[in-house]
Design a protein around this motif. Structure first.
Motif, PDB file in Angstrom:
ATOM      1  N   CYS A  25       4.149   2.114  -4.392  1.00 44.15           N
ATOM      2  CA  CYS A  25       4.316   0.775  -3.825  1.00 44.15           C
ATOM      3  C   CYS A  25       4.390  -0.221  -4.984  1.00 44.15           C
ATOM      4  O   CYS A  25       3.837   0.036  -6.063  1.00 44.15           O
ATOM      5  N   LEU A  26       5.039  -1.337  -4.742  1.00 43.38           N
ATOM      6  CA  LEU A  26       5.076  -2.346  -5.794  1.00 43.38           C
ATOM      7  C   LEU A  26       3.839  -3.234  -5.715  1.00 43.38           C
ATOM      8  O   LEU A  26       3.138  -3.427  -6.709  1.00 43.38           O
ATOM      9  N   ILE A  27       3.566  -3.768  -4.521  1.00 40.01           N
ATOM     10  CA  ILE A  27       2.426  -4.684  -4.377  1.00 40.01           C
ATOM     11  C   ILE A  27       1.576  -4.240  -3.190  1.00 40.01           C
ATOM     12  O   ILE A  27       2.104  -3.921  -2.114  1.00 40.01           O
ATOM     13  N   ALA A  28       0.264  -4.239  -3.397  1.00 37.51           N
ATOM     14  CA  ALA A  28      -0.662  -3.878  -2.322  1.00 37.51           C
ATOM     15  C   ALA A  28      -1.642  -5.017  -2.096  1.00 37.51           C
ATOM     16  O   ALA A  28      -1.994  -5.753  -3.016  1.00 37.51           O
ATOM     17  N   ALA A  29      -2.088  -5.149  -0.844  1.00 38.93           N
ATOM     18  CA  ALA A  29      -3.190  -6.057  -0.526  1.00 38.93           C
ATOM     19  C   ALA A  29      -4.477  -5.224  -0.479  1.00 38.93           C
ATOM     20  O   ALA A  29      -4.435  -4.067  -0.055  1.00 38.93           O
ATOM     21  N   PRO A  30      -5.602  -5.819  -0.869  1.00 40.77           N
ATOM     22  CA  PRO A  30      -6.866  -5.063  -0.810  1.00 40.77           C
ATOM     23  C   PRO A  30      -7.137  -4.537   0.598  1.00 40.77           C
ATOM     24  O   PRO A  30      -7.637  -3.418   0.755  1.00 40.77           O
ATOM     25  N   GLU A  31      -6.744  -5.307   1.626  1.00 42.34           N
ATOM     26  CA  GLU A  31      -6.971  -4.880   3.018  1.00 42.34           C
ATOM     27  C   GLU A  31      -6.219  -3.585   3.329  1.00 42.34           C
ATOM     28  O   GLU A  31      -6.729  -2.718   4.047  1.00 42.34           O
ATOM     29  N   GLY A  32      -4.999  -3.480   2.812  1.00 37.79           N
ATOM     30  CA  GLY A  32      -4.181  -2.290   3.074  1.00 37.79           C
ATOM     31  C   GLY A  32      -4.729  -1.065   2.361  1.00 37.79           C
ATOM     32  O   GLY A  32      -4.746   0.038   2.916  1.00 37.79           O
ATOM     33  N   ILE A  33      -5.170  -1.267   1.130  1.00 41.21           N
ATOM     34  CA  ILE A  33      -5.742  -0.146   0.381  1.00 41.21           C
ATOM     35  C   ILE A  33      -6.982   0.371   1.114  1.00 41.21           C
ATOM     36  O   ILE A  33      -7.174   1.576   1.281  1.00 41.21           O
ATOM     37  N   GLU A  34      -7.789  -0.576   1.606  1.00 35.83           N
ATOM     38  CA  GLU A  34      -9.013  -0.183   2.310  1.00 35.83           C
ATOM     39  C   GLU A  34      -8.683   0.611   3.580  1.00 35.83           C
ATOM     40  O   GLU A  34      -9.307   1.632   3.864  1.00 35.83           O
ATOM     41  N   VAL A  64      -2.309  -5.099  -7.417  1.00 34.20           N
ATOM     42  CA  VAL A  64      -3.092  -5.360  -6.204  1.00 34.20           C
ATOM     43  C   VAL A  64      -3.314  -6.865  -6.156  1.00 34.20           C
ATOM     44  O   VAL A  64      -3.903  -7.451  -7.064  1.00 34.20           O
ATOM     45  N   ASP A  65      -2.784  -7.489  -5.080  1.00 35.29           N
ATOM     46  CA  ASP A  65      -2.839  -8.949  -4.974  1.00 35.29           C
ATOM     47  C   ASP A  65      -4.152  -9.416  -4.347  1.00 35.29           C
ATOM     48  O   ASP A  65      -5.070  -8.625  -4.122  1.00 35.29           O
ATOM     49  N   GLU A  66      -4.189 -10.744  -4.046  1.00 37.67           N
ATOM     50  CA  GLU A  66      -5.456 -11.344  -3.584  1.00 37.67           C
ATOM     51  C   GLU A  66      -5.858 -10.953  -2.176  1.00 37.67           C
ATOM     52  O   GLU A  66      -6.992 -10.576  -1.901  1.00 37.67           O
ATOM     53  N   ARG A  67      -4.893 -11.095  -1.228  1.00 40.33           N
ATOM     54  CA  ARG A  67      -5.280 -10.980   0.186  1.00 40.33           C
ATOM     55  C   ARG A  67      -4.028 -11.030   1.058  1.00 40.33           C
ATOM     56  O   ARG A  67      -2.911 -11.222   0.555  1.00 40.33           O
ATOM     57  N   LEU A  68      -4.255 -10.907   2.368  1.00 38.87           N
ATOM     58  CA  LEU A  68      -3.195 -11.136   3.356  1.00 38.87           C
ATOM     59  C   LEU A  68      -3.350 -12.546   3.904  1.00 38.87           C
ATOM     60  O   LEU A  68      -4.489 -13.038   4.041  1.00 38.87           O
TER      61      LEU A  68
END
Ligand SMILES: O=P(O)(O)OC[C@H]1O[C@H](OP(=O)(O)OP(=O)(O)O)[C@H](O)[C@@H]1O
Ligand SMILES: O=c1cc[nH]c(=O)[nH]1
Ligand SMILES: [Mg+2]
Length: 211
Positions: free
Chosen positions: A158-167, A186-190
């Motif tokens: 993936c290019l960019i992930a949100a912490p929520e998605g990884i979790e 890994v970006d800040e949030r959704l």
């Protein structure tokens, strides 16, 4: 699940240009292609190989060849299709299976509208391509499809992930070691629409224009 966040100045630079809302579509496509090739270098670290004799102009020696069965690459339509060319540069002998999933922007549930995967993935190493890991629903469903068909292991690029998605994906797959996620950032949030912040907007739209 294993998570690898790529840490390389060229990746960070290209990703920053990709994020820019003024980057033209043609440049966007080119950068996605380049970024995937860079990430694929890391993602294919455990690709299976076997020793094979090779005769050079000077001598016979034992070389290294990719083992059979060859890996299968699975771009998640639409946006994942933009990553296929860059991946196939590195794995030209891989097979390609297709999954089409679209996130319902109201319910945020991933809806499958296309599936062209081999029925039997026994023993196969699978590489999933999808630029955005937002809520994680799309990736969790994709991983399920592959393991239901017997995949040996699944590596998601993936290019960019949100912490929520990884979790969510981590919870979904538990502590199995045969799932790896490789991301450029890994970006800040959704946000309230489940878009990644700062992200890059809608990857499918930026690649292909249609909404
Ligand atoms: O983690 P999630 O919350 O499930 O969201 C991520 C998904 O959303 C985007 O696809 P989209 O549904 O926009 O389809 P598209 O590629 O056709 O634009 C993206 O390419 C992922 O597949
Ligand atoms: O930020 C996001 C979230 C989901 N899908 C995208 O293309 N971008
Ligand atoms: Mg989209």
């Amino acid at each position: 699940m294993r998570l690898h966040v790529a840490d390389h100045p060229l990746i960070s630079h290209k990703l920053s240009v990709l994020r820019d809302k003024d980057t033209p579509q043609a440049t966007f496509r080119e950068l996605v292609d380049e970024l995937v090739t860079l990430l694929a270098y890391e993602a294919t670290r455990d690709v299976r190989t076997e020793p094979r004799e090779v005769i050079t102009p000077v001598a016979a020696t034992i070389g290294t060849h990719m083992a059979d069965p060859k890996p299968i690459v699975v771009p998640v339509l639409r946006a994942g299709l933009g990553m296929l060319g860059g991946m196939m540069k590195l794995l030209p002998t891989a097979e390609v299976g297709f999954l089409g999933l679209k996130r319902d922007e109201e319910t945020l549930q991933a809806i499958t509208y296309a599936n062209r995967l081999p029925d039997d993935l026994s023993g196969r190493q699978c590489f999933v391509l999808d630029p955005m890991l937002a809520t994680g629903g799309t990736l969790a469903a994709t991983i399920d499809y592959l393991f239901e068909r017997g995949a040996h292991d699944v590596t998601c690029i993936c290019l960019i992930a949100a912490p929520e998605g990884i979790e969510l994906v981590e919870k979904h797959v538990g502590d199995r070691a045969d799932v790896t996620v490789v991301v450029a950032a890994v970006d800040e949030r959704l946000n309230e629409k489940a878009y990644i912040v700062p992200g890059l907007g809608d990857a499918g739209d930026r690649l292909y224009g249609l909404t």
